[in-house]
Scaffold this motif. Structure first.
Motif, PDB file in Angstrom:
ATOM      1  N   CYS A   1       0.825  -1.210   0.000  1.00 36.52           N
ATOM      2  CA  CYS A   1       0.000   0.000   0.000  1.00 36.52           C
ATOM      3  C   CYS A   1       0.861   1.262   0.000  1.00 36.52           C
ATOM      4  O   CYS A   1       0.524   2.244  -0.655  1.00 36.52           O
ATOM      5  CB  CYS A   1      -0.934   0.007   1.210  1.00 36.52           C
ATOM      6  SG  CYS A   1      -2.263  -1.209   1.114  1.00 36.52           S
TER       7      CYS A   1
ATOM      8  N   THR B   1      -5.534   3.011  -0.425  1.00 41.18           N
ATOM      9  CA  THR B   1      -4.569   2.046   0.125  1.00 41.18           C
ATOM     10  C   THR B   1      -4.361   2.263   1.625  1.00 41.18           C
ATOM     11  O   THR B   1      -4.122   1.300   2.352  1.00 41.18           O
ATOM     12  CB  THR B   1      -3.225   2.090  -0.623  1.00 41.18           C
ATOM     13  OG1 THR B   1      -2.679   3.410  -0.574  1.00 41.18           O
ATOM     14  CG2 THR B   1      -3.400   1.651  -2.069  1.00 41.18           C
TER      15      THR B   1
ATOM     16  N   SER C   1      -5.084  -0.785   4.438  1.00 43.15           N
ATOM     17  CA  SER C   1      -4.223  -1.181   5.555  1.00 43.15           C
ATOM     18  C   SER C   1      -4.958  -1.089   6.888  1.00 43.15           C
ATOM     19  O   SER C   1      -4.858  -1.990   7.728  1.00 43.15           O
ATOM     20  CB  SER C   1      -2.967  -0.306   5.575  1.00 43.15           C
ATOM     21  OG  SER C   1      -2.160  -0.638   6.678  1.00 43.15           O
TER      22      SER C   1
END
Length: 173
Positions: A83, A91, A95
């Motif tokens: 990411c 992204t 996470s």
């Protein structure tokens, strides 16, 4: 933890993070969080994401079993590194959602193998802090998390940030 609880708890964590760190509560961040919150269950072929994985989950389940590598800190770190090579609100959310899933399953009565593959034994906190998937305690977690999310969203500017982000996205269509 059921898929709806994974999603709501992870989005609540993401909203909390967004209030303290300069990550806008955008549509991309929320969608990334939702995907990340179900992604660790790619290791279970009959899970929400497993049924949509075109056979990938079958392979992962055969290799690692359910709540194996995909539920470890090492896998989360790998996802997060990927990411960071493609930084975006999406992204970041991916996470956060992935970590939220692992955290949620950690508190289940089955726990998670946090240090897999080094230590394959599942870790779980004291039985006083655990819940049974689908049980009354999970329903209470879900209801209280929805209330917390609503408070966070309505108390700050997160609701307006999200609506503005969705409007911008729709305008680009």
């Amino acid at each position: 933890m059921e898929v709806k609880t994974h999603i709501i708890t992870s989005v609540t964590i993401a909203a909390s993070i967004s209030t303290y760190i300069a990550i806008p509560f955008s549509a991309g961040y929320v969608f990334g969080t939702i995907l990340g919150s179900v992604l660790p269950d790619l290791d279970k072929k009959d899970s929400f994401i497993g049924r949509r994985s075109l056979g990938v989950s079958y392979i992962i389940q055969m290799l690692f079993g359910h709540r194996g590598f995909t539920h470890s800190v090492f896998c989360w770190i790998l996802v997060t590194i990927l990411c960071l090579y493609h930084p975006s609100h999406f992204t970041y959310g991916l996470s956060v959602g992935y970590a939220g899933h692992i955290l949620g399953d950690f508190f289940s009565n089955r726990g998670v193998p946090i240090f897999y593959p080094v230590i394959k034994k599942p870790f779980t906190p004291s039985s006083l802090l655990t819940y049974k998937t689908g049980g009354l305690s999970e329903k209470l977690i879900l209801m209280s998390t929805v209330i917390i999310l609503l408070i966070i969203m309505l108390d700050g500017d997160l609701f307006h940030e999200l609506i503005q982000s969705v409007r911008q996205w729709v305008d680009h269509l």
